[in-house]
Scaffold this active site. Sequence first.
Site, mmCIF file in Angstrom:
data_model
loop_
_atom_site.group_PDB
_atom_site.id
_atom_site.type_symbol
_atom_site.label_atom_id
_atom_site.label_comp_id
_atom_site.label_asym_id
_atom_site.label_seq_id
_atom_site.Cartn_x
_atom_site.Cartn_y
_atom_site.Cartn_z
ATOM 1 N N ARG A 121 16.392 -55.559 75.916
ATOM 2 C CA ARG A 121 15.250 -55.443 76.839
ATOM 3 C C ARG A 121 15.604 -54.766 78.154
ATOM 4 O O ARG A 121 14.887 -54.916 79.143
ATOM 5 C CB ARG A 121 14.609 -56.810 77.087
ATOM 6 C CG ARG A 121 14.012 -57.441 75.826
ATOM 7 C CD ARG A 121 13.176 -58.673 76.163
ATOM 8 N NE ARG A 121 12.518 -59.175 74.975
ATOM 9 C CZ ARG A 121 13.034 -60.109 74.159
ATOM 10 N NH1 ARG A 121 14.220 -60.628 74.438
ATOM 11 N NH2 ARG A 121 12.367 -60.503 73.105
ATOM 12 N N LYS A 143 12.385 -40.572 82.943
ATOM 13 C CA LYS A 143 11.704 -40.375 81.667
ATOM 14 C C LYS A 143 12.744 -40.384 80.553
ATOM 15 O O LYS A 143 13.688 -39.593 80.571
ATOM 16 C CB LYS A 143 10.961 -39.043 81.648
ATOM 17 C CG LYS A 143 9.618 -39.051 82.324
ATOM 18 C CD LYS A 143 8.927 -37.716 82.051
ATOM 19 C CE LYS A 143 7.543 -37.662 82.621
ATOM 20 N NZ LYS A 143 6.892 -36.369 82.308
ATOM 21 N N GLU A 185 13.246 -24.306 84.225
ATOM 22 C CA GLU A 185 12.760 -25.467 84.974
ATOM 23 C C GLU A 185 12.847 -25.225 86.476
ATOM 24 O O GLU A 185 12.010 -25.713 87.251
ATOM 25 C CB GLU A 185 13.546 -26.719 84.581
ATOM 26 C CG GLU A 185 13.371 -27.158 83.130
ATOM 27 C CD GLU A 185 12.008 -27.787 82.852
ATOM 28 O OE1 GLU A 185 11.164 -27.882 83.776
ATOM 29 O OE2 GLU A 185 11.770 -28.186 81.696
ATOM 30 N N LYS A 227 11.853 -32.543 92.595
ATOM 31 C CA LYS A 227 11.510 -33.526 91.569
ATOM 32 C C LYS A 227 11.582 -34.941 92.118
ATOM 33 O O LYS A 227 10.727 -35.779 91.810
ATOM 34 C CB LYS A 227 12.416 -33.383 90.355
ATOM 35 C CG LYS A 227 11.990 -34.335 89.238
ATOM 36 C CD LYS A 227 12.404 -33.929 87.877
ATOM 37 C CE LYS A 227 11.732 -34.831 86.846
ATOM 38 N NZ LYS A 227 12.213 -34.557 85.474
ATOM 39 N N GLU A 237 3.678 -40.990 86.289
ATOM 40 C CA GLU A 237 2.863 -39.839 85.916
ATOM 41 C C GLU A 237 1.387 -40.166 85.813
ATOM 42 O O GLU A 237 0.695 -39.749 84.882
ATOM 43 C CB GLU A 237 3.362 -39.245 84.583
ATOM 44 C CG GLU A 237 3.027 -37.780 84.419
ATOM 45 C CD GLU A 237 3.709 -37.143 83.216
ATOM 46 O OE1 GLU A 237 3.015 -36.823 82.250
ATOM 47 O OE2 GLU A 237 4.942 -36.973 83.260
ATOM 48 N N ARG A 241 2.699 -36.219 89.311
ATOM 49 C CA ARG A 241 3.880 -35.945 88.497
ATOM 50 C C ARG A 241 3.554 -35.105 87.269
ATOM 51 O O ARG A 241 4.417 -34.373 86.761
ATOM 52 C CB ARG A 241 4.573 -37.250 88.079
ATOM 53 C CG ARG A 241 5.904 -37.003 87.377
ATOM 54 C CD ARG A 241 6.731 -38.251 87.175
ATOM 55 N NE ARG A 241 7.982 -37.922 86.486
ATOM 56 C CZ ARG A 241 8.934 -38.800 86.222
ATOM 57 N NH1 ARG A 241 8.813 -40.059 86.593
ATOM 58 N NH2 ARG A 241 10.028 -38.421 85.588
ATOM 59 N N ASN A 245 4.748 -30.655 84.450
ATOM 60 C CA ASN A 245 4.636 -30.159 83.083
ATOM 61 C C ASN A 245 4.051 -28.755 83.016
ATOM 62 O O ASN A 245 3.566 -28.340 81.958
ATOM 63 C CB ASN A 245 3.789 -31.123 82.249
ATOM 64 C CG ASN A 245 4.526 -32.402 81.923
ATOM 65 O OD1 ASN A 245 5.525 -32.391 81.221
ATOM 66 N ND2 ASN A 245 4.029 -33.504 82.463
ATOM 67 N N HIS A 248 4.531 -26.714 79.929
ATOM 68 C CA HIS A 248 5.052 -27.603 78.887
ATOM 69 C C HIS A 248 4.053 -27.895 77.775
ATOM 70 O O HIS A 248 4.471 -28.218 76.659
ATOM 71 C CB HIS A 248 5.528 -28.914 79.509
ATOM 72 C CG HIS A 248 6.821 -28.809 80.252
ATOM 73 N ND1 HIS A 248 7.011 -27.919 81.298
ATOM 74 C CD2 HIS A 248 7.999 -29.466 80.097
ATOM 75 C CE1 HIS A 248 8.247 -28.054 81.754
ATOM 76 N NE2 HIS A 248 8.867 -28.968 81.050
ATOM 77 N N HIS A 252 5.925 -27.368 74.536
ATOM 78 C CA HIS A 252 6.178 -28.427 73.562
ATOM 79 C C HIS A 252 5.565 -28.083 72.206
ATOM 80 O O HIS A 252 6.132 -28.410 71.155
ATOM 81 C CB HIS A 252 5.619 -29.757 74.061
ATOM 82 C CG HIS A 252 6.441 -30.394 75.142
ATOM 83 N ND1 HIS A 252 6.028 -31.486 75.855
ATOM 84 C CD2 HIS A 252 7.673 -30.090 75.630
ATOM 85 C CE1 HIS A 252 6.948 -31.837 76.734
ATOM 86 N NE2 HIS A 252 7.956 -30.997 76.618
ATOM 87 N N HIS A 265 14.490 -25.851 74.801
ATOM 88 C CA HIS A 265 13.352 -26.340 75.577
ATOM 89 C C HIS A 265 12.977 -25.364 76.694
ATOM 90 O O HIS A 265 11.803 -25.022 76.869
ATOM 91 C CB HIS A 265 13.687 -27.709 76.172
ATOM 92 C CG HIS A 265 12.640 -28.247 77.090
ATOM 93 N ND1 HIS A 265 11.372 -28.595 76.669
ATOM 94 C CD2 HIS A 265 12.666 -28.479 78.425
ATOM 95 C CE1 HIS A 265 10.670 -29.023 77.700
ATOM 96 N NE2 HIS A 265 11.428 -28.971 78.789
#
Length: 360
Positions: A121, A143, A185, A227, A237, A241, A245, A248, A252, A265
């Site tokens: 956990r 993330k 990026e 960032k 997000e 935030r 992306n 992206h 993606h 990527h």
Amino acid sequence: MTVRELRVSLGERSYPILIGAGLLGGSDALAKLAQGRQVAVVSNDTVGELYEARLAESLAGAAARVSIRLPDGEAYKNWESLDRVFDRLLRERFDRQCLLVALGGGVIGDLTGFAAAVYQRGVDFVQVPTTLLAQVDSSVGGKTAINHPLGKNMIGAFHQPKLVLADVDTLRTLPPREISAGLAEMIKHGAIADPGYLARLERDLAALRACDAAALVDAVLRSCEIKAAVVAADEREAGVRATLNFGHTFGHAIEAGLGYGQWLHGEAVGAGMVMAADLSRRLGLVDAALVERLRGTIAAAGLPVRGPAWSFERYVELMSVDKKAQQGTPKFVLLERLGLARVQRVPDEPLRATIGACTG
């Protein structure tokens, strides 16, 4: 070289980012975190051979240390690799006070962070990014995720590291293609948040692609500052935030549609930013000159500027499995102007036109 430091400000979960050259073997910050704890270094076959022995100098005070090596590549950012990490931790009787250290690029960082988020956990972890893309983006912000065959990073959690240790010396062993992927990026950060930074990147592209240490430290620092500020304002997000992306949604889709690992990527994001900028123009937000400037910068960084030649329907199908999508309808990060972005749905007609003009 002087170590540069900044903090991600998240209250009791705040943590430092250390950026410099020659940091792996002499990090007091990492040594302090590892002291007296069970430590697992998660890496891949390539990076582990290059850097794990050097990193071990900073882990000398650990009560126990194990090495977990995973196959190299985006295709291995999956449940099977995650289970290999859990299997080793359980066999070694790692407890809730253990520390995981992610030594590698974005795949290793995301997967190790997710393992740390859910093992017993939640346990502590450290990011030691060894690719440019990971140093400027994926190692910062908490993330964590693995991929699903239908969508990238769709299974994961928010879990902040205790430390990010970015040693730019590790970038010297990267192939040029990986350096270019990281530049994508960085260009994104300039486009959505800091036009002056974008201009600096355009000026320094040759030095950055040649892995000049001083140029890299300055640029990595600025990207991390951008960032970190966004993450501090919107950790999970819910708002601003999402603008990180930019490029992206298309990117993606390209990664998933081609099969993970066919394009890096950053390569997919490079083409995706051109598509997103073109879409912004078609919606009347920016002019053609801005689109051409971004296209030229992305090309000069060694990145693709066109997506695969798929149909409109195929792109929409792939983009509907995206974290920003609402009930299967994709949303896009668009430029209002250089340095300012927003997220919204778009009509089919301009989207179809962008896909037709920016692919193939």
